[in-house]
Design a protein around this motif. Structure first.
Motif, PDB file in Angstrom:
ATOM      1  N   ASP A 128       0.821  -1.211   0.000  1.00 31.54           N
ATOM      2  CA  ASP A 128       0.000   0.000   0.000  1.00 31.54           C
ATOM      3  C   ASP A 128       0.857   1.263   0.000  1.00 31.54           C
ATOM      4  O   ASP A 128       0.433   2.310  -0.487  1.00 31.54           O
ATOM      5  CB  ASP A 128      -0.939   0.016   1.208  1.00 31.54           C
ATOM      6  CG  ASP A 128      -2.093  -0.970   1.075  1.00 31.54           C
ATOM      7  OD1 ASP A 128      -2.304  -1.480  -0.043  1.00 31.54           O
ATOM      8  OD2 ASP A 128      -2.767  -1.232   2.086  1.00 31.54           O
ATOM      9  N   CYS A 129       2.082   1.153   0.552  1.00 28.84           N
ATOM     10  CA  CYS A 129       3.012   2.288   0.586  1.00 28.84           C
ATOM     11  C   CYS A 129       3.868   2.385  -0.675  1.00 28.84           C
ATOM     12  O   CYS A 129       4.750   3.248  -0.766  1.00 28.84           O
ATOM     13  CB  CYS A 129       3.934   2.174   1.802  1.00 28.84           C
ATOM     14  SG  CYS A 129       3.140   2.473   3.389  1.00 28.84           S
ATOM     15  N   GLY A 130       3.623   1.486  -1.638  1.00 28.90           N
ATOM     16  CA  GLY A 130       4.382   1.527  -2.884  1.00 28.90           C
ATOM     17  C   GLY A 130       5.731   0.857  -2.829  1.00 28.90           C
ATOM     18  O   GLY A 130       6.581   1.085  -3.689  1.00 28.90           O
ATOM     19  N   ALA A 163       0.249   2.835  -4.432  1.00 31.18           N
ATOM     20  CA  ALA A 163       0.136   1.443  -4.013  1.00 31.18           C
ATOM     21  C   ALA A 163       0.396   0.521  -5.197  1.00 31.18           C
ATOM     22  O   ALA A 163       0.112   0.867  -6.350  1.00 31.18           O
ATOM     23  CB  ALA A 163      -1.259   1.190  -3.441  1.00 31.18           C
ATOM     24  N   LEU A 164       0.951  -0.643  -4.925  1.00 29.88           N
ATOM     25  CA  LEU A 164       1.254  -1.592  -5.985  1.00 29.88           C
ATOM     26  C   LEU A 164      -0.025  -2.156  -6.595  1.00 29.88           C
ATOM     27  O   LEU A 164      -1.033  -2.337  -5.912  1.00 29.88           O
ATOM     28  CB  LEU A 164       2.090  -2.752  -5.446  1.00 29.88           C
ATOM     29  CG  LEU A 164       3.444  -2.437  -4.819  1.00 29.88           C
ATOM     30  CD1 LEU A 164       4.193  -3.739  -4.541  1.00 29.88           C
ATOM     31  CD2 LEU A 164       4.270  -1.514  -5.691  1.00 29.88           C
ATOM     32  N   SER A 165       0.055  -2.442  -7.884  1.00 30.70           N
ATOM     33  CA  SER A 165      -1.058  -3.113  -8.560  1.00 30.70           C
ATOM     34  C   SER A 165      -1.142  -4.557  -8.086  1.00 30.70           C
ATOM     35  O   SER A 165      -0.210  -5.100  -7.478  1.00 30.70           O
ATOM     36  CB  SER A 165      -0.835  -3.096 -10.071  1.00 30.70           C
ATOM     37  OG  SER A 165       0.298  -3.893 -10.405  1.00 30.70           O
ATOM     38  N   LEU A 168       1.744  -6.585  -9.502  1.00 33.43           N
ATOM     39  CA  LEU A 168       3.018  -6.420  -8.818  1.00 33.43           C
ATOM     40  C   LEU A 168       3.005  -7.086  -7.443  1.00 33.43           C
ATOM     41  O   LEU A 168       4.014  -7.638  -7.007  1.00 33.43           O
ATOM     42  CB  LEU A 168       3.358  -4.932  -8.675  1.00 33.43           C
ATOM     43  CG  LEU A 168       3.983  -4.260  -9.888  1.00 33.43           C
ATOM     44  CD1 LEU A 168       4.240  -2.778  -9.599  1.00 33.43           C
ATOM     45  CD2 LEU A 168       5.291  -4.945 -10.287  1.00 33.43           C
ATOM     46  N   ARG A 169       1.870  -7.032  -6.763  1.00 36.72           N
ATOM     47  CA  ARG A 169       1.770  -7.719  -5.468  1.00 36.72           C
ATOM     48  C   ARG A 169       2.006  -9.217  -5.653  1.00 36.72           C
ATOM     49  O   ARG A 169       2.726  -9.851  -4.882  1.00 36.72           O
ATOM     50  CB  ARG A 169       0.395  -7.466  -4.836  1.00 36.72           C
ATOM     51  CG  ARG A 169       0.178  -6.016  -4.417  1.00 36.72           C
ATOM     52  CD  ARG A 169      -1.236  -5.777  -3.896  1.00 36.72           C
ATOM     53  NE  ARG A 169      -1.530  -4.359  -3.815  1.00 36.72           N
ATOM     54  CZ  ARG A 169      -1.809  -3.695  -2.689  1.00 36.72           C
ATOM     55  NH1 ARG A 169      -1.841  -4.332  -1.544  1.00 36.72           N
ATOM     56  NH2 ARG A 169      -2.064  -2.402  -2.716  1.00 36.72           N
ATOM     57  N   ALA A 170       1.392  -9.792  -6.695  1.00 37.03           N
ATOM     58  CA  ALA A 170       1.562 -11.225  -6.953  1.00 37.03           C
ATOM     59  C   ALA A 170       3.018 -11.546  -7.284  1.00 37.03           C
ATOM     60  O   ALA A 170       3.586 -12.525  -6.788  1.00 37.03           O
ATOM     61  CB  ALA A 170       0.651 -11.659  -8.094  1.00 37.03           C
ATOM     62  N   GLY A 194      -5.784  -7.123  -0.826  1.00 43.55           N
ATOM     63  CA  GLY A 194      -5.627  -5.951   0.032  1.00 43.55           C
ATOM     64  C   GLY A 194      -6.698  -5.897   1.097  1.00 43.55           C
ATOM     65  O   GLY A 194      -7.110  -4.827   1.530  1.00 43.55           O
ATOM     66  N   ALA A 195      -7.155  -7.079   1.547  1.00 37.95           N
ATOM     67  CA  ALA A 195      -8.322  -7.149   2.425  1.00 37.95           C
ATOM     68  C   ALA A 195      -8.064  -6.572   3.805  1.00 37.95           C
ATOM     69  O   ALA A 195      -8.973  -6.063   4.443  1.00 37.95           O
ATOM     70  CB  ALA A 195      -8.763  -8.608   2.561  1.00 37.95           C
TER      71      ALA A 195
END
Length: 203
Positions: A128-130, A163-165, A168-170, A194-195
């Motif tokens: 969430d912070c990039g 925040a990462l898409s 990108l998170r995956a 992002g729950a």
């Protein structure tokens, strides 16, 4: 980046303990005063390290993490050491134990479950912070005495403004998911959705 001459380098590393080395030489030293010296070599002639040295990336990423209130090493200096053909970053280490150390030492079941849930919240908070941390695994996440998670070995992190898409998170989870003993430490579905939209809690 300042230049560190050979005599000054030898004086700095006098009494140091070698924590990590490879076939090319020393990589991480604990100096006599307890601070750390991390040495970087350029692995290829044509490399981004020519204009963006790894030591400077480490220092810049530490500053960016501090701006996001994420614990990280505190930088003392960044140097070019021509006599050994290395760049170096001198820093105060992040106090605490890595999650890998804690896991190997053994944890009570309820304690481990609480840490896993908090770690998942921390990863969501990073995204969430990039923060895209390529070296995301339990050996690079420190649990500090004041019950926070922090990052070490941060030269290959990327800091974005947004925040990462989901993609990108995956991608950021793949390394951790590929370590059998550690993949269960993060709830991947929660990270991807992002729950858990909240800051990491103290334990």
């Amino acid at each position: 980046m300042n230049r560190l001459e050979q005599d000054d380098y030898l004086a700095l590393r006098a009494g140091a303990t070698i924590l990590e080395e490879d076939g090319f030489g020393e990589k991480v030293l604990r100096l006599a005063d307890g601070t750390m010296l991390k040495l970087f070599r350029r692995k290829r002639l044509l490399s981004s390290a020519a204009w963006s040295p790894y030591a400077q990336r480490f220092a810049d990423n530490a500053a960016a993490l501090h701006q996001r209130h994420i614990p990280a090493p505190v930088i003392i200096a960044v140097w070019r050491v021509p006599s050994i053909d290395r760049d170096a970053v001198h820093y105060h280490p992040l106090v605490g134990k890595t999650l890998r150390e804690m896991r190997r030492e053994g944890l009570e079941a309820h304690r481990e479950q609480a840490l896993k849930a908090a770690f998942t919240r921390f990863v969501i908070h990073l995204h969430d912070c990039g923060v895209y941390f390529r070296s995301l695994h339990l050996g690079n996440v420190v649990y500090t005495p004041d019950h926070q998670f922090g990052l070490i070995d941060i030269s290959d992190a990327r800091m974005g403004r947004r925040a990462l898409s989901k993609q990108l998170r995956a991608r950021n989870l793949r390394r951790l998911e590929g370590i059998p003993e550690e993949s269960e430490w993060v709830d991947s579905s929660a990270v991807l959705s992002g729950a858990l939209q909240e800051k990491p809690r103290t334990l």
